[in-house]
Design an enzyme around this catalytic site. Structure first.
Site, mmCIF file in Angstrom:
data_model
loop_
_atom_site.group_PDB
_atom_site.id
_atom_site.type_symbol
_atom_site.label_atom_id
_atom_site.label_comp_id
_atom_site.label_asym_id
_atom_site.label_seq_id
_atom_site.Cartn_x
_atom_site.Cartn_y
_atom_site.Cartn_z
ATOM 1 N N HIS A 136 0.917 -1.169 -0.067
ATOM 2 C CA HIS A 136 0.038 0.154 -0.044
ATOM 3 C C HIS A 136 0.863 1.321 0.070
ATOM 4 C CE1 HIS A 136 0.653 0.948 4.276
ATOM 5 N NE2 HIS A 136 0.944 -0.114 4.418
ATOM 6 N N ASP A 137 0.462 2.228 -0.961
ATOM 7 C CA ASP A 137 0.997 3.508 -1.112
ATOM 8 C C ASP A 137 2.330 3.642 -1.368
ATOM 9 O OD1 ASP A 137 -1.523 4.701 0.092
ATOM 10 O OD2 ASP A 137 -0.673 3.634 2.218
#
Ligand code: COA
Length: 214
Positions: A136-137
């Site tokens: 994520h991210d």
């Protein structure tokens, strides 16, 4: 199906041809080695020199050159061709997983088994080899290379042109600087400045990238 021409005829180019086969009509490869012209690789013809893609306006293009000793080649060829971004294909192997909120730029390739979990941003002309996991991210800059089996913790950043070697682990929130190289199997626990080779677990400075980026 749209036509696709692959720049390069080496290992990564042939892997990309396999990844693209389900969604693209792959016309063949272009390569500047005249000895290859008129021959074939992986059952596909070598159509001519690299610049011949300029004369094939209806075909999408993906640049698949570079290796750990020369990973600036992709950027140099893209600059030389000067094609608009819309000419470049984004190749995602059918067995790659791209989660919600993820963006993959033009000219980038995700090979089989790659996982982008959520809200991962992958720039243009990025190579992601089999079984890499980007969580994520994460943010991956243009021209970066993520070799097979790499794992990036959440919110990790690979700046433009960074090369992360096979099986390396990058801790969450850590940045690998522009055009830096992380050796295979390394464990990156702190930020790597631009233009440096780091190796080991924990990864430490080995040398500058002068050899690779000359
Ligand atoms: C990091 C790398 C570029 C270094 O190559 P190099 O400059 O030729 O370095 P050398 O092989 O001469 O090794 C120099 C030192 O670093 C160490 N070293 C090299 N790569 C290492 C790695 N990945 N992890 C830990 N140590 C490493 C060597 O053991 C040697 O240590 P010593 O001086 O104590 O004997 C290379 O080893 C590497 O990992 N390349 C990425 C390969 C890859 O991911 N390929 C997959 C895609 S095809």
């Amino acid at each position: 199906m749209k036509d696709l021409v692959i720049v390069g005829a080496g290992g990564f180019a042939r892997e990309t041809a396999a990844a693209a086969a389900a969604d693209w009509r792959v016309l063949g490869f272009v390569d500047d080695d005249p000895a290859l012209h008129g021959t074939s690789r992986s059952g596909l013809p070598i159509l001519g020199g690299v610049d011949s893609v300029v004369d094939m306006p209806d075909a999408a293009v993906v640049v698949c050159v570079g290796n750990p000793r020369n990973y600036t080649a992709r950027q140099r060829i893209v600059a030389r061709l000067g094609l608009p971004a819309e000419r470049y294909a984004t190749i995602v192997h059918p067995a790659a997983v791209v989660g919600s909120g993820c963006v993959v730029g033009p000219g980038s390739v995700l090979l089989a088994g790659t996982v982008l979990t959520a809200d991962v941003t992958v720039g243009s002309h990025v190579a992601v080899m089999p079984q890499a996991v980007l969580t994520h991210d994460d943010r991956v800059g243009d021209y970066a290379t993520v070799a097979s089996g790499v794992r990036l913790g959440g919110g990790a950043v690979l700046e433009e042109g960074a090369y992360v070697g096979a099986g390396a682990l990058v801790r969450e929130g850590v940045t690998v600087g522009a055009w830096s190289l992380v050796g295979m199997g390394s464990v990156v626990l702190s930020d790597v400045p631009p233009g440096e080779v780091w190796v080991g677990g924990p990864a430490r400075f080995l040398r500058s990238t002068k050899e690779e980026t000359a």
